[in-house]
Scaffold this active site. Structure first.
Site, short mmCIF file in Angstrom:
data_model
loop_
_atom_site.label_atom_id
_atom_site.label_comp_id
_atom_site.label_asym_id
_atom_site.label_seq_id
_atom_site.Cartn_x
_atom_site.Cartn_y
_atom_site.Cartn_z
N SER A 446 -4.60 4.87 9.82
CA SER A 446 -3.35 4.65 9.07
C SER A 446 -2.33 5.74 9.43
O SER A 446 -2.02 5.91 10.60
CB SER A 446 -3.64 4.56 7.58
OG SER A 446 -2.51 4.12 6.91
N ASP A 525 -3.63 -6.67 8.97
CA ASP A 525 -3.07 -5.49 8.31
C ASP A 525 -1.60 -5.74 7.95
O ASP A 525 -0.78 -6.03 8.82
CB ASP A 525 -3.18 -4.30 9.28
CG ASP A 525 -3.01 -2.97 8.58
OD1 ASP A 525 -2.16 -2.88 7.67
OD2 ASP A 525 -3.71 -2.02 8.96
N HIS A 557 -5.89 -3.80 6.00
CA HIS A 557 -5.73 -2.35 6.07
C HIS A 557 -6.80 -1.61 5.26
O HIS A 557 -7.40 -0.66 5.75
CB HIS A 557 -4.34 -1.98 5.56
CG HIS A 557 -3.97 -0.55 5.78
ND1 HIS A 557 -3.43 -0.12 6.97
CD2 HIS A 557 -4.07 0.54 4.99
CE1 HIS A 557 -3.21 1.20 6.88
NE2 HIS A 557 -3.59 1.61 5.70
P1 4NP Z 1 -2.08 4.86 4.65
O1 4NP Z 1 -1.01 3.75 5.05
O2 4NP Z 1 -2.05 6.01 5.55
O3 4NP Z 1 -3.36 4.12 4.56
O4 4NP Z 1 -1.64 5.30 3.25
C1 4NP Z 1 0.30 3.92 5.37
C2 4NP Z 1 1.06 2.79 5.50
C3 4NP Z 1 2.41 2.90 5.80
C4 4NP Z 1 2.96 4.15 5.99
C5 4NP Z 1 2.20 5.29 5.88
C6 4NP Z 1 0.87 5.17 5.57
N1 4NP Z 1 4.31 4.26 6.24
O5 4NP Z 1 4.78 5.37 6.47
O6 4NP Z 1 5.01 3.26 6.20
#
Ligand code: 4NP
Length: 582
Positions: A446, A525, A557
């Site tokens: 992520s 995702d 995701h």
């Molecule tokens: P995470 O997912 O790291 O699993 O919390 C994310 C999804 C999108 C973004 C950042 C993290 N984003 O910056 O849009």
């Protein structure tokens, strides 16, 4: 040297260790989730007879349990990982389930319950919304906005939560939505403060705030419009100094329990009394008369549920299993270490040394997601799997991480992939300098996948290999594919500086890639969509770079099935074996 088949077997053992998590307690039953069956399911345990009953399978999110009501509210993903969820209620006495049918499948970010009404914060393509639902299955959308918001509590006609409600990407204000007149009120004790997780009881609202220096727990009296200090019967908490209050709530008519955190480790207090749990992390707890049920883990112990007797201090495991001994013996030592980054800022990294690696030995810099999250002393199947496979793991809490104060958390706003990326680079340098690391791979999922993509093109000389799971390669394209929630999330993270998007997208620097890259991505995702990553892979192919690409079908995701977690780790282990283990 360990054989590859042996590593795969160990990873399978790590991933399949079941987790147990407390949801709450009602009508003589401890309600909990477990991954015993390979996917999170909701169960109840009758604490007098020991009888266990399965209440729901493949659950996504579980709301708070109210002692007065036999109903538990939970959600399920009905879109093969696209995070379109439906909400349900189940009666813990007889297992009868009912769908809240009037809420069409959508992203649900929070769910809470007061025994009579369910409150949900959700997001659609167009808007962020608040919904209410009744146990008969009827529901109504009561509020809609383009601001980010999260409901954290409902109590007799009022919903409370936080959001970025004044347009300042650095601050979180509280909202109170009054169901009787539809009034939406924004409250903060001080402009510029970040507030978290308000919990309502009668006319009082318990919440965490940075309004007066470090984070504190305070009470706001909604009728008197006055701030108060919480009062506790015991004073054990006074000996501790916490940077964050990760969990807190009311119990038994106005008493308070809370979990404080410092340096990735937590302590729980019930009405001010310290709960004698081992070192590590408390994920959730519930107070039942003179007993506490708490889920707890550490970097070297999976999540279990403990029962603590408040009168005798006796601690017993009620649900949970230990690690197989061949796994346990390979997880050598987990500890926080500190180093200075490029500009002198102090960074903490959690280090897990592998008993199977020499010093210096092959090392993984593990980059967490979020980015407003952290690696704490709690069970992480990715970190544990890498360590048992013979890699030292260094997991930096780069600027922007939670756990080190609000100023530190805000340091990535308007600069994602800038200073935080340098903190990750310095983690690799630290590991080499300390004699821990020989070869170093960067690995993350992520936001950690985003950092992996960017680090391998912006600092190509630092790494020997990269493993990017569910990453981001192009902010512009990702923004266009996002729903109302994630579009706003990106705006906030970048502090509205769209001009930075290109500079922070690996897609524009692909020619700089020097090291082999392993890419994993869930097909469905909806947070970090696959499409830009496929384009990135096509570009790498054109440029003649060394890479591999694994798309996980019918996975989203937030992986809910343990075999999907294994499917992400399996190619990573093969890849790392080839590129950094020798
Ligand atoms: P995470 O997912 O790291 O699993 O919390 C994310 C999804 C999108 C973004 C950042 C993290 N984003 O910056 O849009």
């Amino acid at each position: 040297l360990m054989r590859l088949a042996e590593k795969i077997k160990l990873v399978e053992e790590v991933v399949s260790v079941p987790h147990y998590n407390v949801a709450g307690y009602t009508h003589g039953k401890l309600v909990y989730t477990t991954t015993e069956e390979g996917v999170a399911c909701l169960w109840s345990l009758d604490t007098s007879s020991g009888l266990k009953t399965r209440l729901a399978d493949d659950v996504y999110m579980v709301g708070n349990i109210v002692p007065d009501s036999p109903l538990a509210v939970y959600t399920k993903d009905v879109s093969r990982g696209r995070e379109q969820q439906r909400a349900y209620l189940v009666d813990v006495r007889n297992g009868k389930r009912r769908e809240i049918g009037e809420v069409e499948p959508r992203r649900i970010t929070e769910v809470c319950f007061d025994g009579k009404t369910v409150a949900l914060s959700t997001a659609s393509e167009e808007a962020v919304e608040l919904w209410i639902a009744k146990p008969d299955g009827s529901a109504e959308k009561v509020y809609q906005t383009r601001d980010l918001l999260f409901a954290s509590s409902i109590y007799h006609g009022r919903i409370a939560g936080v959001g970025v409600l004044r347009g300042d990407p650095r601050t979180y204000e509280i909202f109170i939505y009054d169901l009787s007149d539809g009034e939406f009120t924004v409250y903060t004790p001080k402009e510029g403060a970040s507030n978290r997780s308000p919990k309502l009881f009668q006319e009082k609202m318990l919440f965490a705030t940075t309004a007066f220096g470090g984070e504190r727990l305070l009470i706001y009296d909604l009728k008197e419009k006055r701030l108060e200090e919480p009062e506790y019967a015991y004073k054990d908490y006074e000996r501790f100094d916490f940077t964050e209050y990760v969990l807190f709530d009311w119990f038994e008519g106005g008493r308070i329990w809370f979990v404080g955190k410092r340096e990735g480790r937590t302590r729980a207090f019930v009405d001010g009394m310290l709960i004698p749990l081992p070192e590590g992390f408390i994920h959730m707890l519930t107070v039942v008369g003179d007993k506490v049920y708490a889920s707890h883990s550490s970097l070297t112990e999976p999540r279990k549920i403990y029962e603590v007797d408040l009168t005798t201090g006796k601690v017993e495991t009620v649900l949970g299993v230990g690690l197989p001994s061949r796994v346990k013996t390979r997880l050598d030592r987990a500890y926080p270490a500190k180093y200075r980054s490029f500009d002198g800022v102090e960074i903490t990294a959690y280090v897990v040394e592998s008993a199977d690696a020499s010093k210096p030995g092959p090392c993984i810099v593990y980059v967490h997601g979020g980015p407003w999250a952290e690696v704490a002393d709690r069970w992480n199947p990715f970190i544990a799997s890498l360590a048992v496979c013979g890699y030292h793991v260094v997991a930096p809490n780069f600027r922007g991480s939670t756990g080190y104060g609000e100023e530190f958390r805000r340091m990535d706003i308007g600069d994602p992939g800038g200073g935080d990326l340098m903190d990750v680079v310095y983690a690799a340098e630290w590991a080499r300098g300390k004699g821990l690391a020989s070869k170093v791979a960067i690995l993350g999922y992520s936001y950690g996948g985003f950092m992996t993509f960017l680090a391998t093109v912006k600092r190509p000389d630092v790494w020997d290999a990269g493993v990017a799971g569910a990453g981001i390669t192009d902010w512009e394209e990702m923004y266009e594919l996002g729903d109302a929630f994630f579009r706003r999330f990106v705006e906030i993270l970048f502090g509205e500086r769209r001009e930075l998007w290109k500079d922070r997208s690996a897609a524009y620097f692909a020619e700089n890639l020097k090291v082999p890259l392993c890419i994993m991505h869930p097909q469905n995702d909806t947070r970090t969509p696959l499409k830009p990553v496929l384009r990135y892979a096509a570009k790498l192919l054109e440029l003649g770079k060394t890479f591999e690409l694994h798309v996980l079908p019918e996975v989203g995701h937030a992986m809910t099935r343990m075999d999907d977690v294994f499917k992400v780790l399996f190619p990573a282990v093969l890849f790392l074996e080839k590129y950094i283990s020798k």
